[in-house]
Design a protein around this motif. Sequence first.
Motif, PDB file in Angstrom:
ATOM      1  N   GLU A  13       0.915  -1.231   0.143  1.00 35.96           N
ATOM      2  CA  GLU A  13       0.006   0.126   0.209  1.00 35.96           C
ATOM      3  C   GLU A  13       0.892   1.007  -0.074  1.00 35.96           C
ATOM      4  O   GLU A  13       2.011   0.928   0.555  1.00 35.96           O
ATOM      5  N   ILE A  15       1.088   5.685  -0.441  1.00 39.00           N
ATOM      6  CA  ILE A  15       0.611   7.250  -0.868  1.00 39.00           C
ATOM      7  C   ILE A  15       1.958   7.988  -1.406  1.00 39.00           C
ATOM      8  O   ILE A  15       2.973   7.813  -0.858  1.00 39.00           O
ATOM      9  N   ILE A  35      -3.271   8.255  -3.666  1.00 38.86           N
ATOM     10  CA  ILE A  35      -3.333   7.039  -2.677  1.00 38.86           C
ATOM     11  C   ILE A  35      -3.392   5.672  -3.694  1.00 38.86           C
ATOM     12  O   ILE A  35      -4.087   5.652  -4.639  1.00 38.86           O
ATOM     13  N   GLY A  36      -2.441   4.622  -3.421  1.00 40.60           N
ATOM     14  CA  GLY A  36      -2.692   3.544  -4.276  1.00 40.60           C
ATOM     15  C   GLY A  36      -2.929   2.444  -3.401  1.00 40.60           C
ATOM     16  O   GLY A  36      -2.430   2.118  -2.194  1.00 40.60           O
ATOM     17  N   PRO A  37      -3.793   1.625  -3.988  1.00 40.87           N
ATOM     18  CA  PRO A  37      -4.247   0.427  -3.445  1.00 40.87           C
ATOM     19  C   PRO A  37      -3.244  -0.664  -3.606  1.00 40.87           C
ATOM     20  O   PRO A  37      -2.268  -0.515  -4.272  1.00 40.87           O
ATOM     21  N   TYR A  40      -3.153  -3.191  -8.806  1.00 40.22           N
ATOM     22  CA  TYR A  40      -3.566  -2.225  -9.671  1.00 40.22           C
ATOM     23  C   TYR A  40      -4.454  -2.819 -10.839  1.00 40.22           C
ATOM     24  O   TYR A  40      -4.578  -4.314 -10.772  1.00 40.22           O
ATOM     25  N   THR A  78      -5.781   2.686 -11.647  1.00 44.47           N
ATOM     26  CA  THR A  78      -5.222   2.462  -9.957  1.00 44.47           C
ATOM     27  C   THR A  78      -5.030   3.716  -8.912  1.00 44.47           C
ATOM     28  O   THR A  78      -5.641   3.430  -8.040  1.00 44.47           O
ATOM     29  N   LEU A  79      -4.701   4.534  -9.373  1.00 45.21           N
ATOM     30  CA  LEU A  79      -4.334   5.764  -8.516  1.00 45.21           C
ATOM     31  C   LEU A  79      -5.394   6.579  -8.256  1.00 45.21           C
ATOM     32  O   LEU A  79      -6.169   6.923  -9.176  1.00 45.21           O
ATOM     33  N   LEU A  95      -3.266   6.702   4.430  1.00 41.61           N
ATOM     34  CA  LEU A  95      -2.514   5.268   4.127  1.00 41.61           C
ATOM     35  C   LEU A  95      -3.357   4.172   4.262  1.00 41.61           C
ATOM     36  O   LEU A  95      -3.570   3.283   3.634  1.00 41.61           O
ATOM     37  N   SER A  98      -5.700   2.809   1.388  1.00 41.46           N
ATOM     38  CA  SER A  98      -5.181   1.992   0.293  1.00 41.46           C
ATOM     39  C   SER A  98      -5.183   0.527   0.580  1.00 41.46           C
ATOM     40  O   SER A  98      -5.072  -0.120  -0.364  1.00 41.46           O
ATOM     41  N   ASP A  99      -5.576   0.115   1.851  1.00 40.49           N
ATOM     42  CA  ASP A  99      -5.642  -1.315   2.078  1.00 40.49           C
ATOM     43  C   ASP A  99      -6.617  -1.661   2.950  1.00 40.49           C
ATOM     44  O   ASP A  99      -7.641  -2.388   2.773  1.00 40.49           O
ATOM     45  N   LEU A 102      -9.950  -0.606   2.377  1.00 41.32           N
ATOM     46  CA  LEU A 102     -10.633  -1.127   0.922  1.00 41.32           C
ATOM     47  C   LEU A 102     -11.213  -2.560   1.489  1.00 41.32           C
ATOM     48  O   LEU A 102     -12.221  -3.139   0.894  1.00 41.32           O
TER      49      LEU A 102
END
Length: 118
Positions: A13, A15, A35-37, A40, A78-79, A95, A98-99, A102
């Motif tokens: 995960e 940011i 923010i990225g999970p 992707y 994704t982002l 943060l 992102s995980d 979710l």
Amino acid sequence: MPPSSEGQPMGHEFIGIVEEAGREVSAVATGDFVIGPFAYSDNTCPICRDGFHTACLHGGFFSAAQAELLRGPQADGTLVVAPATEDEEMLKSLLTLSDVFLTGHHAAHMGRVGPGRA
């Protein structure tokens, strides 16, 4: 993971600030806070449109996202662009989006959790 004298980037995960966007990226720009999970995805295939981004036909999973730099495949799908902040507590909260957040949201969605439902 086996021990390494050089160290090993870890985590899935993240940011951060976009340093550079590829030619085909249109939803994210240099300087954006994102923010990225942990997975992707293209966000356009039938599986993504059904809300199962972790099973994207063209996606995958990050395994070294807590590195100094990261290449984010499928950036447009994704982002998530968010307002930039330097507030440490806010960054920690973002943060989790992102995980952990979710995962919980998906579980509630799949369990059809709602008002008045057990």
